[in-house]
Design an enzyme around this catalytic site. Structure first.
Site, short mmCIF file in Angstrom:
data_model
loop_
_atom_site.label_atom_id
_atom_site.label_comp_id
_atom_site.label_asym_id
_atom_site.label_seq_id
_atom_site.Cartn_x
_atom_site.Cartn_y
_atom_site.Cartn_z
CG HIS A 229 10.55 -24.87 11.74
ND1 HIS A 229 10.80 -24.79 13.04
CD2 HIS A 229 11.74 -25.44 11.32
CE1 HIS A 229 11.91 -25.18 13.53
NE2 HIS A 229 12.44 -25.71 12.26
CG HIS B 178 8.68 -28.77 10.71
ND1 HIS B 178 8.64 -28.02 11.66
CD2 HIS B 178 10.21 -28.72 10.42
CE1 HIS B 178 9.64 -27.94 12.28
NE2 HIS B 178 10.72 -28.39 11.94
CG ASP C 211 -0.20 0.16 2.57
OD1 ASP C 211 0.74 0.49 2.78
OD2 ASP C 211 -1.24 0.15 3.45
CB CYS D 103 0.83 -2.29 4.93
SG CYS D 103 0.52 -3.32 6.19
N GLY D 104 2.39 -0.40 6.19
CA GLY D 104 2.93 0.36 7.38
C GLY D 104 3.65 -0.45 8.44
CB THR D 105 2.11 -2.21 10.98
OG1 THR D 105 0.74 -2.67 10.38
CG2 THR D 105 1.94 -0.72 11.54
C1 RB5 Z 1 -2.13 2.86 6.62
O1 RB5 Z 1 -2.19 3.94 7.18
C2 RB5 Z 1 -1.87 1.62 7.39
O2 RB5 Z 1 -2.65 1.40 8.48
C3 RB5 Z 1 -1.29 0.45 6.92
O3 RB5 Z 1 -0.32 0.71 5.89
C4 RB5 Z 1 -0.82 -0.56 7.47
O4 RB5 Z 1 -0.19 -0.56 8.49
C5 RB5 Z 1 -2.27 -1.54 7.96
O5 RB5 Z 1 -1.92 -2.59 8.85
#
Ligand code: RB5
Length: 146
Positions: free
Chosen positions: A98, A133, A8, A65-67
């Site tokens: 695994h 596994h 994203d 993505c961000g996280t």
């Molecule tokens: C976008 O702001 C953020 O929410 C997305 O990149 C991600 O971290 C979601 O899990």
């Protein structure tokens, strides 16, 4: 091995870093976006990549993505996908050996490009060990009804 990659708006820089790595490793890949300068919805990128892996069109998927959390939650809704959210090299290696993870998720707000590259390299170059596994993964597949 052919890899589907997407991010994203929160994962564009690491996506480019991993594409460069795959060029260096001569691993074929296809980039499924985003081509975004504004905010987009991560399921719109995670689900198509996960489906392509589940259907066998691609061997592996990489999602950023961000996280990494949203991407991993979405990807793991697709039957046959074992998406690992990874932010260290040890886990990257072990989840291949695994768990036979077929999708890797990372967060660009969690790791820098250098560590992301090392994580991706470990994940792309380690193989599943099978044996006990495989039995464990089979239990997950049974639960999915596959
Ligand atoms: C976008 O702001 C953020 O929410 C997305 O990149 C991600 O971290 C979601 O899990």
């Amino acid at each position: 091995m052919k890899v589907a990659i997407a991010s994203d708006h929160g994962g564009i820089k690491i996506r480019e870093e991993i594409k460069q790595l795959m060029d260096e490793l001569q691993i074929p890949y296809e980039d499924f976006g985003c081509e975004c300068s504004t905010s987009v919805d991560y399921p719109d990128y995670a689900l198509p990549v996960a489906e392509k892996v589940a259907q066998g069109e691609f061997d592996r998927g990489i999602l950023i993505c961000g996280t990494g959390i949203g991407m991993s939650i979405a990807a793991n809704k697709v039957k046959g996908v074992r998406c690992a959210l990874v932010h260290d090299v040890y886990s990257a290696k072990l989840t291949r050996q695994h768990n036979d993870s077929n999708v890797l998720a990372m967060g660009e707000r969690v790791v820098g490009p250098g560590l992301a590259r090392e994580i991706a390299q470990a994940w792309l170059t380690n193989e599943f060990e099978g044996g006990r596994h495989a039995n464990r993964i089979g239990k997950i597949a049974d639960y999915e009804g596959k």
